[in-house]
Motif scaffolding. Structure first.
Motif, PDB file in Angstrom:
ATOM      1  N   LEU A   9       0.830  -1.209   0.000  1.00 29.57           N
ATOM      2  CA  LEU A   9       0.000   0.000   0.000  1.00 29.57           C
ATOM      3  C   LEU A   9       0.864   1.259   0.000  1.00 29.57           C
ATOM      4  CD1 LEU A   9      -2.944   1.027   0.188  1.00 29.57           C
ATOM      5  CD2 LEU A   9      -2.609   1.165   2.651  1.00 29.57           C
ATOM      6  N   LEU A  10       1.933   1.288   0.800  1.00 30.94           N
ATOM      7  CA  LEU A  10       2.786   2.473   0.851  1.00 30.94           C
ATOM      8  C   LEU A  10       3.584   2.656  -0.443  1.00 30.94           C
ATOM      9  CD1 LEU A  10       4.090   2.452   4.534  1.00 30.94           C
ATOM     10  CD2 LEU A  10       2.309   3.843   3.515  1.00 30.94           C
ATOM     11  N   VAL A  11       3.882   1.567  -1.139  1.00 28.44           N
ATOM     12  CA  VAL A  11       4.492   1.696  -2.474  1.00 28.44           C
ATOM     13  C   VAL A  11       3.522   2.410  -3.416  1.00 28.44           C
ATOM     14  CG1 VAL A  11       5.272   0.423  -4.510  1.00 28.44           C
ATOM     15  CG2 VAL A  11       6.056  -0.270  -2.240  1.00 28.44           C
ATOM     16  N   ALA A  12       2.238   2.044  -3.343  1.00 28.00           N
ATOM     17  CA  ALA A  12       1.236   2.712  -4.186  1.00 28.00           C
ATOM     18  C   ALA A  12       1.109   4.191  -3.819  1.00 28.00           C
ATOM     19  CB  ALA A  12      -0.111   2.006  -4.045  1.00 28.00           C
ATOM     20  N   VAL A  13       1.164   4.517  -2.514  1.00 31.47           N
ATOM     21  CA  VAL A  13       1.124   5.917  -2.091  1.00 31.47           C
ATOM     22  C   VAL A  13       2.340   6.666  -2.623  1.00 31.47           C
ATOM     23  CG1 VAL A  13       1.205   7.465  -0.099  1.00 31.47           C
ATOM     24  CG2 VAL A  13      -0.246   5.438  -0.035  1.00 31.47           C
TER      25      VAL A  13
ATOM     26  N   TYR B 131      -8.043   7.677   0.330  1.00 30.49           N
ATOM     27  CA  TYR B 131      -8.108   6.250   0.019  1.00 30.49           C
ATOM     28  C   TYR B 131      -6.935   5.510   0.636  1.00 30.49           C
ATOM     29  CZ  TYR B 131     -11.692   7.684  -3.288  1.00 30.49           C
ATOM     30  OH  TYR B 131     -12.832   8.204  -3.845  1.00 30.49           O
ATOM     31  N   GLY B 132      -5.757   6.127   0.597  1.00 26.58           N
ATOM     32  CA  GLY B 132      -4.612   5.490   1.230  1.00 26.58           C
ATOM     33  C   GLY B 132      -4.771   5.403   2.739  1.00 26.58           C
ATOM     34  N   GLN B 133      -5.325   6.477   3.361  1.00 35.27           N
ATOM     35  CA  GLN B 133      -5.526   6.499   4.809  1.00 35.27           C
ATOM     36  C   GLN B 133      -6.534   5.438   5.241  1.00 35.27           C
ATOM     37  OE1 GLN B 133      -3.941   8.542   6.986  1.00 35.27           O
ATOM     38  NE2 GLN B 133      -4.987   7.575   8.721  1.00 35.27           N
ATOM     39  N   ASN B 134      -7.667   5.342   4.533  1.00 34.60           N
ATOM     40  CA  ASN B 134      -8.677   4.342   4.889  1.00 34.60           C
ATOM     41  C   ASN B 134      -8.153   2.926   4.700  1.00 34.60           C
ATOM     42  OD1 ASN B 134     -11.617   5.289   5.591  1.00 34.60           O
ATOM     43  ND2 ASN B 134     -10.814   6.810   4.142  1.00 34.60           N
ATOM     44  N   ALA B 135      -7.365   2.714   3.637  1.00 33.62           N
ATOM     45  CA  ALA B 135      -6.835   1.382   3.394  1.00 33.62           C
ATOM     46  C   ALA B 135      -5.860   0.954   4.483  1.00 33.62           C
ATOM     47  CB  ALA B 135      -6.152   1.340   2.025  1.00 33.62           C
TER      48      ALA B 135
ATOM     49  N   LEU C 221     -10.098  -1.477  -2.142  1.00 29.74           N
ATOM     50  CA  LEU C 221     -10.664  -0.313  -2.807  1.00 29.74           C
ATOM     51  C   LEU C 221      -9.678   0.856  -2.783  1.00 29.74           C
ATOM     52  CD1 LEU C 221     -13.101   1.053  -4.161  1.00 29.74           C
ATOM     53  CD2 LEU C 221     -13.941   1.658  -1.882  1.00 29.74           C
ATOM     54  N   GLY C 222      -9.056   1.076  -1.617  1.00 36.85           N
ATOM     55  CA  GLY C 222      -8.070   2.149  -1.523  1.00 36.85           C
ATOM     56  C   GLY C 222      -6.845   1.881  -2.372  1.00 36.85           C
ATOM     57  N   PHE C 223      -6.403   0.625  -2.387  1.00 39.71           N
ATOM     58  CA  PHE C 223      -5.238   0.270  -3.208  1.00 39.71           C
ATOM     59  C   PHE C 223      -5.536   0.487  -4.692  1.00 39.71           C
ATOM     60  CE2 PHE C 223      -2.814  -2.949  -5.600  1.00 39.71           C
ATOM     61  CZ  PHE C 223      -1.523  -2.528  -5.293  1.00 39.71           C
ATOM     62  N   GLY C 224      -6.717   0.070  -5.141  1.00 34.15           N
ATOM     63  CA  GLY C 224      -7.081   0.274  -6.548  1.00 34.15           C
ATOM     64  C   GLY C 224      -7.213   1.752  -6.898  1.00 34.15           C
ATOM     65  N   ALA C 225      -7.769   2.542  -5.949  1.00 39.03           N
ATOM     66  CA  ALA C 225      -7.908   3.980  -6.189  1.00 39.03           C
ATOM     67  C   ALA C 225      -6.533   4.644  -6.329  1.00 39.03           C
ATOM     68  CB  ALA C 225      -8.701   4.629  -5.068  1.00 39.03           C
ATOM     69  N   LEU C 226      -5.568   4.217  -5.504  1.00 37.30           N
ATOM     70  CA  LEU C 226      -4.221   4.781  -5.594  1.00 37.30           C
ATOM     71  C   LEU C 226      -3.579   4.457  -6.940  1.00 37.30           C
ATOM     72  CD1 LEU C 226      -2.878   4.079  -1.993  1.00 37.30           C
ATOM     73  CD2 LEU C 226      -3.412   6.309  -2.992  1.00 37.30           C
TER      74      LEU C 226
ATOM     75  N   GLY D 111      -5.207   3.951  -9.688  1.00 39.65           N
ATOM     76  CA  GLY D 111      -5.908   4.793 -10.658  1.00 39.65           C
ATOM     77  C   GLY D 111      -5.412   6.228 -10.635  1.00 39.65           C
ATOM     78  N   PHE D 112      -5.211   6.782  -9.432  1.00 34.62           N
ATOM     79  CA  PHE D 112      -4.666   8.131  -9.333  1.00 34.62           C
ATOM     80  C   PHE D 112      -3.249   8.198  -9.912  1.00 34.62           C
ATOM     81  CE2 PHE D 112      -7.946   9.048  -6.048  1.00 34.62           C
ATOM     82  CZ  PHE D 112      -8.356  10.288  -6.531  1.00 34.62           C
ATOM     83  N   THR D 113      -2.455   7.162  -9.718  1.00 33.68           N
ATOM     84  CA  THR D 113      -1.095   7.142 -10.275  1.00 33.68           C
ATOM     85  C   THR D 113      -1.128   7.224 -11.801  1.00 33.68           C
ATOM     86  OG1 THR D 113      -0.300   5.820  -8.411  1.00 33.68           O
ATOM     87  CG2 THR D 113       1.050   5.836 -10.402  1.00 33.68           C
ATOM     88  N   LEU D 114      -1.993   6.407 -12.409  1.00 32.65           N
ATOM     89  CA  LEU D 114      -2.120   6.449 -13.870  1.00 32.65           C
ATOM     90  C   LEU D 114      -2.646   7.806 -14.336  1.00 32.65           C
ATOM     91  CD1 LEU D 114      -3.659   2.907 -14.503  1.00 32.65           C
ATOM     92  CD2 LEU D 114      -1.328   3.634 -15.023  1.00 32.65           C
ATOM     93  N   LEU D 115      -3.655   8.336 -13.637  1.00 34.39           N
ATOM     94  CA  LEU D 115      -4.272   9.593 -14.043  1.00 34.39           C
ATOM     95  C   LEU D 115      -3.295  10.760 -13.919  1.00 34.39           C
ATOM     96  CD1 LEU D 115      -6.998  10.751 -14.990  1.00 34.39           C
ATOM     97  CD2 LEU D 115      -7.517  11.250 -12.596  1.00 34.39           C
ATOM     98  N   LEU D 116      -2.574  10.834 -12.809  1.00 32.86           N
ATOM     99  CA  LEU D 116      -1.643  11.946 -12.597  1.00 32.86           C
ATOM    100  C   LEU D 116      -0.478  11.894 -13.579  1.00 32.86           C
ATOM    101  CD1 LEU D 116      -1.625  12.018  -8.696  1.00 32.86           C
ATOM    102  CD2 LEU D 116      -2.587  13.747 -10.220  1.00 32.86           C
ATOM    103  N   ASN D 117       0.008  10.705 -13.896  1.00 31.37           N
ATOM    104  CA  ASN D 117       1.075  10.596 -14.896  1.00 31.37           C
ATOM    105  C   ASN D 117       0.565  10.929 -16.290  1.00 31.37           C
ATOM    106  OD1 ASN D 117       3.838   9.475 -13.843  1.00 31.37           O
ATOM    107  ND2 ASN D 117       2.280   8.364 -12.679  1.00 31.37           N
ATOM    108  N   LEU D 118      -0.712  10.617 -16.559  1.00 32.22           N
ATOM    109  CA  LEU D 118      -1.305  11.026 -17.834  1.00 32.22           C
ATOM    110  C   LEU D 118      -1.402  12.549 -17.905  1.00 32.22           C
ATOM    111  CD1 LEU D 118      -2.783  10.444 -20.490  1.00 32.22           C
ATOM    112  CD2 LEU D 118      -4.907  10.259 -19.173  1.00 32.22           C
ATOM    113  N   PHE D 119      -1.841  13.181 -16.813  1.00 32.98           N
ATOM    114  CA  PHE D 119      -1.892  14.645 -16.777  1.00 32.98           C
ATOM    115  C   PHE D 119      -0.493  15.241 -16.937  1.00 32.98           C
ATOM    116  CE2 PHE D 119      -6.008  14.690 -14.053  1.00 32.98           C
ATOM    117  CZ  PHE D 119      -6.741  14.415 -15.208  1.00 32.98           C
ATOM    118  N   PHE D 120       0.501  14.618 -16.337  1.00 32.60           N
ATOM    119  CA  PHE D 120       1.895  15.058 -16.472  1.00 32.60           C
ATOM    120  C   PHE D 120       2.325  15.035 -17.941  1.00 32.60           C
ATOM    121  CE2 PHE D 120       6.338  13.206 -16.463  1.00 32.60           C
ATOM    122  CZ  PHE D 120       6.981  14.440 -16.408  1.00 32.60           C
ATOM    123  N   THR D 121       1.981  13.952 -18.641  1.00 29.35           N
ATOM    124  CA  THR D 121       2.336  13.838 -20.057  1.00 29.35           C
ATOM    125  C   THR D 121       1.616  14.880 -20.898  1.00 29.35           C
ATOM    126  OG1 THR D 121       2.644  11.452 -19.749  1.00 29.35           O
ATOM    127  CG2 THR D 121       2.428  12.248 -22.012  1.00 29.35           C
ATOM    128  N   LEU D 122       0.321  15.070 -20.636  1.00 34.83           N
ATOM    129  CA  LEU D 122      -0.449  16.053 -21.398  1.00 34.83           C
ATOM    130  C   LEU D 122       0.043  17.470 -21.128  1.00 34.83           C
ATOM    131  CD1 LEU D 122      -4.067  14.620 -20.982  1.00 34.83           C
ATOM    132  CD2 LEU D 122      -2.574  14.475 -22.990  1.00 34.83           C
TER     133      LEU D 122
END
Length: 625
Positions: free
Chosen positions: A392-396, A456-460, A501-506, A508-519
């Protein structure tokens, strides 16, 4: 904000219509070096940007650029047809760059040699914090980056800035060798080239007030101005003469028709006279003849945006990112924005290595932290929960890296990135469920709770801990385990599925934020805009013109905007307490609306005796005394 207020007509706009280039026509031929000359604000940079296709999209442009180039793949056939025996060294070089897998190394080694960079080939370039190569070598490295690429046409603006005349000569001479050998084309803008550098060029383009005064062979440029009544003095550099002969301040000294009274010849008159000059007439005839496009080879122009395949781009950027990480651990954290207009590689090819190569580092960093602190802190001793917390902390960690990269790319400026980055972190921490529990957040802010990755990370992580065996005993006067009581008291969710759920959300946020970084890298442009300076002859203003057409006013030196009594009174107040020796002539000059300030001074003469200096030249060294 000012632009928005201008758009809704609340604040009047300061923008004015300004013609930067007018009726500029010409032909840049292969295997020829063209020197672009002109006084400041003549439009040199804008012309180079237009030719390179890099003009500001806000500019109103009416331009057509056509290309004609010989294809190197037909060279061998044409040599045989013409019974030409090529130079052995050149022939070996050209065959080597055509060999599969060898073209990169051979081309790189050759450019290093012609630019004189062999002595620093394995040296870090350096920056303000890290000592590296010299300033002249940095200029040549920048030039070399362009030469090793597939580009055959080079547009270079003021490459001599910060270089001495000897280094400038070496760089320009290297480019000339490249142009002659590899059938390239170069248009180079220099401010005040030395005579030996000036002689390296084949053609001259002289711009003044946005118009072409002369465009043709270097050998004919002096004849044109002699036909207009102006002659370059014997010991005067031709480049300096060309930049001064169109200036109202310096033109008179070159007038040689003693039997005719001198009058100022404007740039427009020079441009019109050039059309009737022999070189101008030949150029006009050539431009009037349409190019037969059926003779163009299909490969004459690039059909791909980037020079190599996507796999090769990814491999190259992976190797580059790994080298940066090895060389200096903090470099890659800040180096998140590149000049994408150079088209070295697309934004995704830069963003993927910056993300993927950080995953092993995250695994090691989090492992060190979790495995040292988990049992010391007293978390649930179940080894399964230990590894679940580690994952979980790796995902965070990965989510946070993507967030910081996106903030840096979107900010595009260190100050803006730090300001909005701090605000973003404050918001995420405050609404993440730890500082404020879910029950304490106001209804109109609850949306921030649900979009916070830290929530999500905190709840997980709390679900992973407080549903363990260490927290299953029931307190007196309670019907629920202690862990459930703790979770409810802080507004956390109590269901076990919240870990996944929290792990999956993290993720998803990782993919989304890196996509925003690329754009952000691909779409957003730098805040700074190129500016040109123009002189208003009627009012004496210096006007700073943005490429979008906006004009700002500033003052300096003899071109100040002091006018009449207001300006005189302002000068009196600022100077009366500091000096009582200022002549009254200064104020009289302002009252009579003369431009600038007339300050009293005492002339001095300085004489130097027995000065010796030397200038390094290729193959020969001359000493002047």
């Amino acid at each position: 904000m000012e632009g928005f207020l201008n758009y809704v007509h609340v604040v009047p706009s300061r923008k004015k219509h300004l013609t930067i280039l007018k009726d500029v026509n010409g032909i840049i031929k292969p295997r020829r070096m063209t020197l672009l000359l002109g006084p400041p604000s003549s439009g040199k940079t804008t012309l180079l940007l237009a030719l390179a296709g890099r003009l500001d999209p806000d500019l109103k442009v009416s331009v057509k650029v056509e290309f004609e180039i010989d294809i190197l793949v037909e060279l061998s056939r044409r040599e045989k047809a013409s019974n030409i025996k090529p130079d052995p060294d050149i022939d070996v070089f050209m065959k080597a760059i055509a060999a599969e897998g060898q073209e990169t190394n051979v081309m790189t080694d050759y450019v290093l040699k012609i630019l004189g960079l062999e002595v620093c080939a394995d040296t870090v370039v350096g920056d303000a914090m890290l000592r590296g190569i010299s300033g002249g070598q940095r200029k040549r490295v920048t030039t070399g980056e362009m030469l090793v690429g597939p580009a055959k046409v080079l547009f270079m603006d003021e490459i001599s800035t910060g270089l001495d005349s000897s280094t400038t000569f070496q760089v320009v001479n290297s480019i000339k060798q490249y142009v002659k050998i590899l059938n390239g084309t170069a248009v180079i803008s220099l401010l005040q080239p030395a005579p030996e550098t000036y002689d390296l060029f084949d053609d001259i383009i002289l711009l003044s007030e946005g118009q072409i005064v002369y465009h043709g062979p270097r050998e004919q440029v002096l004849y044109f101005f002699e036909s207009m009544g102006f002659q370059c003095p014997e010991r005067k550099g031709v480049a300096d003469f060309l930049q001064e002969v169109t200036s109202k301040k310096d033109q008179m000294q070159y007038w040689v028709r003693k039997d005719e009274p001198y009058r100022f010849i404007t740039s427009e008159e020079f441009a019109e006279a050039f059309q009737s000059f022999r070189v101008g007439m030949e150029l006009g005839d050539e431009l009037a003849t349409p190019f037969d496009k059926s003779k163009s080879h299909p490969a004459a122009l690039a059909t791909r945006k980037y020079g190599v395949s996507r796999i090769e781009l990814l491999k190259a950027t992976m190797s580059r990112e790994f080298l940066l990480m090895k060389r200096n651990s903090f470099v890659y954290i800040f180096k998140i924005i590149q000049q994408r207009d150079m088209l070295f590689y697309p934004s995704w090819a830069y963003a993927l290595p910056a993300w993927i190569l950080k995953i092993p580092i995250s695994l090691v960093e989090v492992a060190i932290w979790v495995f040292i602190t988990y049992y010391v802190i007293g978390f649930d001793p179940d080894v399964g929960r230990l590894f679940k917390q580690y994952i979980l902390l790796v995902a965070v960690n990965q989510m946070a890296g993507g967030l910081f990269r996106f903030i840096g790319a979107a900010g595009r400026n260190m100050i803006i990135a730090n300001t909005f980055g701090a605000f973003a972190l404050l918001t995420l921490f405050a609404l993440g469920g730890f500082v404020l529990s879910r029950d304490q957040i106001k209804k109109w802010w609850i949306w921030g709770y649900w979009i916070s990755p830290l929530m999500y990370g905190q709840n997980a992580i709390v679900v992973n801990e407080f549903l363990g065996r260490s927290w299953r005993h029931v307190l007196p006067n309670s019907t629920e385990p202690l862990g459930i009581e703790v979770l409810k008291s802080r507004g956390f969710f109590t269901e076990a599925y919240w870990y996944w759920l929290g792990f999956g959300a993290l993720l998803g946020f990782t993919l989304l934020l890196n996509l925003f970084f690329t754009l952000a890298l691909a779409i957003l442009n730098p805040f700074e805009k190129p500016r040109a300076v123009i002189q208003d002859e009627q009012q004496g203003f210096e006007q700073t013109e943005e490429t979008s057409g906006a004009i700002q006013l500033s003052t300096y030196g003899n071109s100040s905007s002091y006018k009449a009594e207001a300006g005189a009174e302002q000068i009196r107040r600022s100077t009366s307490s500091k000096s009582s020796s200022m002549s009254e002539a200064a104020f009289e000059a302002i009252h009579t609306k003369k431009r600038g300030m007339v300050l009293p001074f005492e002339p001095h003469s300085i004489t130097f005796d027995e000065i010796t200096y030397s200038v390094d030249m290729p193959q020969v060294k001359k000493i002047f005394t």
